[in-house]
Design a protein around this motif. Structure first.
Motif, PDB file in Angstrom:
ATOM      1  N   GLU A 200       0.596  -1.482   0.017  1.00 32.44           N
ATOM      2  CA  GLU A 200       0.078  -0.095  -0.132  1.00 32.44           C
ATOM      3  C   GLU A 200       0.574   1.639   0.373  1.00 32.44           C
ATOM      4  N   ALA A 201       2.179   1.253   0.463  1.00 30.41           N
ATOM      5  CA  ALA A 201       3.260   2.283   0.602  1.00 30.41           C
ATOM      6  C   ALA A 201       3.272   2.904  -0.617  1.00 30.41           C
ATOM      7  N   TRP A 202       3.541   1.813  -1.582  1.00 29.53           N
ATOM      8  CA  TRP A 202       3.821   1.789  -3.108  1.00 29.53           C
ATOM      9  C   TRP A 202       2.863   2.960  -3.958  1.00 29.53           C
ATOM     10  N   THR A 203       1.325   2.679  -3.430  1.00 33.16           N
ATOM     11  CA  THR A 203       0.387   3.100  -4.557  1.00 33.16           C
ATOM     12  C   THR A 203       0.803   3.937  -3.325  1.00 33.16           C
ATOM     13  N   GLN A 204       0.874   4.735  -2.471  1.00 34.14           N
ATOM     14  CA  GLN A 204       0.453   6.535  -1.612  1.00 34.14           C
ATOM     15  C   GLN A 204       1.909   6.829  -2.481  1.00 34.14           C
TER      16      GLN A 204
END
Length: 247
Positions: free
Chosen positions: A113-117
């Motif tokens: 999810e950090a990559w998406t953010q």
């Protein structure tokens, strides 16, 4: 996971650039055996880099190796179909290779999810918009701006001793440099860039002895620099006031 990505990227750089002479690049287009040799070198490099963890990460090595074979096969096919687009195909090929490395990591570890953010953060979007404005929007805007003088610039229709699209690429690169200089606060670099361009253009202007051509070059130079400076400061403003800090 970062160490795995670095190992995969290192293997790619070694296999595609260090251990792939130009002769092999040409021969693999004609005989599949040389393509398989190239892929085997990649597989060997991956195996060496993952030698301590090969028993648990062999599927990553296998996936990237076969992906490399598929991507290079597609590239060879496209090179035969569009032989006059080597640079475009080179960039396309390298993007796919990096994408295959990322895909291998995603398949093994899943998408974070950090990559998406990070991808859709205000900072990333500001940089992306600035790049698009500099590399794609500004050339079109400048072309429209100069269209009012199209009928008056007879010299543009004359044969020119210059590289194809060289002016377009020079303009894009100079605006990218200007945007970079604004971001790092190296404003004097813009002056050096303008001075360097003036020196190189001085010979053309002297030989031309054409007032319209001189005015055309000066307007084009100043317009390009103004656009680059505006984009640079717009990006700086966006990064300062539009980005969202995550605590």
């Amino acid at each position: 996971m970062s160490i795995i990505f670095l190992k995969l990227l290192l293997a790619h750089l070694l296999g595609d650039f260090v251990f792939q002479p130009n002769r092999l690049v040409q021969m693999r287009k004609e005989k599949i055996g040389f393509l398989l040799l190239h892929v085997a070198i990649h597989g060997l490099l991956l195996s060496l880099l993952f030698c301590t963890t090969l028993s648990t990460q062999w599927h990553i090595v296998l996936f990237v190796t076969f992906a490399h074979l598929l991507i290079d096969s597609v590239k060879i096919y496209l090179e035969k179909k569009w032989p006059l687009q080597p640079f475009v195909l080179f960039i396309f090929d390298q993007i796919l290779h990096v994408a295959s490395i990322i895909a291998a990591l995603v398949l093994v570890y899943g998408w974070s999810e950090a990559w998406t953010q990070a991808l859709f953060s205000s900072t990333s979007l500001c940089y992306l918009i600035a790049f698009l404005l500099t590399a794609f929007v500004s050339p079109i805007a400048l072309r429209v701006f100069f269209s009012k003088w199209t009928s008056q610039t007879e010299f543009l229709s004359k044969p020119q001793d210059s590289l194809t699209d060289a002016g377009l690429l020079i303009g894009i690169m100079e605006r990218l440099l200007i945007v970079l200089f604004v971001q790092i606060g190296f404003l004097s670099g813009i002056g050096f860039l303008l001075g360097a361009k003036s020196i190189f253009r001085f010979g053309d202007l002297t030989k031309a002895r054409d007032t319209k051509f001189t005015e055309y070059i000066l307007i084009g130079t100043f317009a390009s620099f103004i656009v680059g400076i505006l984009i640079g400061y717009a990006l700086k403003f966006g990064l300062k006031y539009l980005t969202i800090s995550v605590n």
